[in-house]
Design a protein around this motif. Structure first.
Motif: not given
Length: 386
Positions: A110-119
């Motif tokens: 299972v692959l996970t990613a942490q994604v952050v918004n621009r601010s």
């Protein structure tokens, strides 16, 4: 580019790689980075007698307020074959998915990613089906004024009964970074640590014994020690305080053995250069000394290095701020006041004042001190409570 961390990832998010092997070694996840909308910024080599390519460098540089690179995440088998692209585009029109901060594999591929918004106030943990690229949102965390990224996300194996396939997460939602246990769906099952101190890094996990090992600042913000805590929160009792395993003041960097019975402790303090020991992971007792600094270090006496004096002041909101004072020798330069240099670092996530040999061998500060200048080093965000 493929498999490389772009400028923002390396410089601002401390992500140094752009590819990740699955836990069983059968797949590789990697980034595809599109720089086509990023302008080139020219850096000149000062002092060059020539002009042209030998005297300059051109780099794609994302300026503040302008476009960032576009990043896709793909998965390919280690034996070759087609790429499966995950349902994710960072740097595109959706500002919620602006930065790809972290990528981790969990068990069962299972692959996970942490994604952050621009601010950088909202972080999402996404879970992908690597066969189809389909994504699910596992967890969302929102914090003000920003989210501090970390590397504490740790997947759990299926050997821990009802916590099977879950993960450990670190959050600053209380004002201090602490560890929390989550199930496979992202539901928080409870805290592993708490208090007015912070967890720094997870050093290792013994799932069979139900223990998690981590470094933190329980004994004060100027030191770092290895601690052990129960992995699974007990719903019927209060949270037990972590057990400290390292001895001696200062900063401790540890490496745990794979069999989870011993650890290597690399530590130093303002008064002592680094030394290395092999210790018992059960109680922290010394097994053997691996390296001891010599009693006299060639050239050190000539440098006349004096450890700085650690002082603290109280901020208006009651927060204790620590500083390091490098005082000139009064026998050479007389009593104060002295000319003073104030050294301040205002960025997040970096602590410069602590009980460590690196502060004693701060050669710029020591040089200025030797010339009769008082150096006052302080950082306002060091307690990680902003």
């Amino acid at each position: 580019t493929h498999g490389l961390a772009e400028y923002i990832a390396q410089e601002e998010m401390d992500r140094k790689t752009g590819y990740w092997w699955s836990l069983d070694g059968k797949f590789i996840a990697f980034t595809e980075v599109d720089y086509s909308e990023i302008p080139l910024f020219r850096i000149m080599h000062q002092g060059k007698s020539s002009v042209g390519p030998e005297a300059q460098e051109d780099h794609a540089y994302p300026f503040a307020g302008a476009s960032n690179v576009k990043v896709r995440l793909g998965v390919v088998s280690t034996t070759g074959g087609p790429v499966t692209w995950m349902d994710l585009l960072c740097g595109g029109p959706n500002y919620d998915d602006e930065y790809l901060a972290r990528v981790n594999w969990m068990h069962a591929n299972v692959l996970t990613a942490q994604v952050v918004n621009r601010s950088q106030t909202k972080l999402k943990i996404l879970k992908f089906d690597i066969k189809t690229g389909k994504k699910d949102v596992v967890m969302v965390e929102e914090l003000k004024p920003w989210i501090n990224l970390h590397d504490c996300f740790t997947p759990l194996d299926k050997g821990v009964s009802r916590y099977s396939a879950g993960f450990i997460w670190a959050s600053e939602k209380t004002g201090f970074r602490h560890l929390y246990l989550h199930d496979a769906n992202g539901t928080c099952l409870g805290p592993i640590t708490r208090g007015d101190w912070m967890v720094e890094q997870i050093a290792g996990i013994n799932e069979a014994a139900g223990l998690v090992y981590f470094t933190g600042t329980l004994d004060g913000p100027l030191e770092s020690h290895l601690y052990c805590a129960k992995l699974c929160p007990d719903e019927n009792s209060t949270l037990q305080a972590p057990v400290r395993l390292t001895h001696g003041k200062g900063k401790h960097v540890v490496v745990l053995a794979h069999h989870m019975r011993k650890f290597v402790d690399i530590y130093d303090s303002l008064d002592s250069p680094p030394r290395v020991s092999l210790c018992n992971l059960i109680d922290g007792s010394l097994i053997m000394s691996i390296y001891e600094p010599p009693s006299t270090i060639p050239g050190l006496e000539r440098l006349q290095l004096e450890p700085p004096e650690i002082v603290h002041i109280q901020a208006n909101d009651g927060t204790r701020l620590y500083g390091a004072l490098y005082k000139p020798d009064a026998t050479r330069f007389g009593p104060p006041p002295y000319k003073t240099l104030i050294s301040v670092y205002g960025g997040p996530g970096v602590q410069l004042v602590y009980d460590s040999w690196i502060n004693t061998v701060d050669m710029r500060a020591q040089y200025l001190r030797s010339k009769g200048i008082l150096v006052w080093k302080i950082i306002e965000e060091q307690l990680d409570v902003d």
